[in-house]
Design an enzyme around this catalytic site. Structure first.
Site, PDB file in Angstrom:
ATOM      1  N   ASP A  10      51.882 -17.310  55.930  1.00  0.00           N
ATOM      2  CA  ASP A  10      51.556 -16.902  54.572  1.00  0.00           C
ATOM      3  C   ASP A  10      50.763 -18.064  53.955  1.00  0.00           C
ATOM      4  O   ASP A  10      50.773 -19.183  54.483  1.00  0.00           O
ATOM      5  CB  ASP A  10      52.851 -16.638  53.806  1.00  0.00           C
ATOM      6  CG  ASP A  10      52.610 -16.358  52.344  1.00  0.00           C
ATOM      7  OD1 ASP A  10      51.808 -15.468  52.043  1.00  0.00           O
ATOM      8  OD2 ASP A  10      53.227 -17.046  51.514  1.00  0.00           O
ATOM      9  N   ASP A  12      50.040 -18.710  49.874  1.00  0.00           N
ATOM     10  CA  ASP A  12      50.590 -19.232  48.612  1.00  0.00           C
ATOM     11  C   ASP A  12      52.087 -19.491  48.739  1.00  0.00           C
ATOM     12  O   ASP A  12      52.856 -18.593  49.129  1.00  0.00           O
ATOM     13  CB  ASP A  12      50.364 -18.220  47.483  1.00  0.00           C
ATOM     14  CG  ASP A  12      48.899 -17.956  47.226  1.00  0.00           C
ATOM     15  OD1 ASP A  12      48.347 -18.570  46.303  1.00  0.00           O
ATOM     16  OD2 ASP A  12      48.309 -17.141  47.957  1.00  0.00           O
ATOM     17  N   ASP A 171      57.425 -18.029  52.808  1.00  0.00           N
ATOM     18  CA  ASP A 171      58.285 -18.682  51.811  1.00  0.00           C
ATOM     19  C   ASP A 171      59.072 -17.697  50.963  1.00  0.00           C
ATOM     20  O   ASP A 171      59.774 -18.118  50.039  1.00  0.00           O
ATOM     21  CB  ASP A 171      57.417 -19.529  50.866  1.00  0.00           C
ATOM     22  CG  ASP A 171      56.550 -18.660  49.966  1.00  0.00           C
ATOM     23  OD1 ASP A 171      56.722 -18.722  48.741  1.00  0.00           O
ATOM     24  OD2 ASP A 171      55.715 -17.907  50.491  1.00  0.00           O
TER      25      ASP A 171
END
Length: 218
Positions: A10, A12, A171
C-alpha cells in the site's frame, strides 16, 4: 511466509506519511466552502477508501453535502492537492533502505493503492521511489477499490508470481481484508493509519519500524 517471490505495498500510511498534505488540502477545500477546518487526526481516520470517500467524510463532518456540492468539493480538493502532494509528505524512516534491500535481493516490488494512479505515480516520482517498483497500480474510475482484491491480484499477475508466493504489506483494515480476499499473505505496518483493531492478525505479522523490514522476507 518464507522468502516471498514478490512484495506489493500500500502507499499512504505504509510507505509514505501523506496525511499532512491531505489534511492541508482538505482544509483548503473546506475554507473555500466557508466551513471550519478539521484536525489532522480526523482526516487520518478518513484515509484508506480513496479520494472520494475522504472528501465525502470531510464534508459530512463539517456540515453535510449533496451531489453537486460533493463534485465541487472534489474538484477543489484535487486542484489544491495536485499542486501540494509532496510539500509535507515524506517516506517513513528507513523505507528507502528497506526497499533497497528488497531490490538488491532480486525481489520484484509493486504498489497497490486506493489513491488514483496518476497522483500515486507523481508522488513516487517526486520522492524518488519509482525506481524501486515494477508496477504502481492505483484506483481508476469504474474499477472496484480495495478491499475488493481485483487490483492486488492484477499487481501479482503482472509481477509474474502466484498469490501464495506474494506478500502484501499495508497499514489498515482495508489492506488486511484486501489480502484476505485475495488469499495473499499479509504484514501490517503498525505506525500508519490503522483505525480499528485487527484481532485476527498475529503479532508475528505486525512490524513497528521499517528498520525491522527483515520480518517481511524471513
Amino acid at each position: 511466509m518464507i522468502n516471498p517471490k514478490a512484495i506489493i505495498f500500500d502507499l499512504d500510511g505504509t510507505l509514505i506519511h501523506s496525511a499532512p498534505d491531505l489534511h492541508t488540502a482538505i482544509n483548503a477545500m473546506l475554507d473555500g466552502l466557508k466551513r471550519a477546518p478539521i484536525c489532522i487526526d480526523t482526516v487520518i481516520s478518513f484515509i484508506g477508501d480513496g479520494v472520494e470517500k475522504l472528501v465525502e467524510r470531510s464534508l459530512n463532518k463539517s456540515g453535510g453535502y449533496n451531489s453537486l456540492l460533493k463534485q465541487k468539493a472534489l474538484i477543489s480538493f484535487m486542484a489544491f492537492y495536485s499542486q501540494n502532494m509532496t510539500t509535507l509528505t515524506r517516506p517513513y524512516p528507513n523505507v528507502i533502505s528497506a526497499l533497497e534491500s528488497f531490490q538488491n535481493a532480486g525481489i520484484p516490488l509493486g504498489i497497490c493503492t486506493n489513491k488514483p494512479t496518476k497522483p500515486a505515480q507523481e508522488i513516487c516520482d517526486r520522492l524518488d521511489l519509482t525506481r524501486f517498483f515494477n508496477i504502481i497500480n492505483g484506483a481508476e474510475n469504474g474499477q472496484a477499490k480495495k478491499p475488493n482484491p481485483t487490483s492486488l491480484l492484477g499487481c501479482i499477475k503482472k509481477l509474474g508470481v502466484l498469490e501464495a508466493q506474494a506478500l502484501y504489506v499495508g497499514d489498515s483494515s482495508i489492506d488486511f481484508h484486501t489480502a484476505l480476499n485475495a488469499t495473499v499473505p499479509f504484514r501490517l505496518f503498525s505506525k500508519g493509519y490503522l483505525n480499528e483493531p485487527l484481532p485476527n492478525l498475529s503479532e508475528n505479522d505486525i512490524f513497528h519500524d521499517w528498520k525491522t523490514h527483515g520480518i517481511l522476507i524471513s
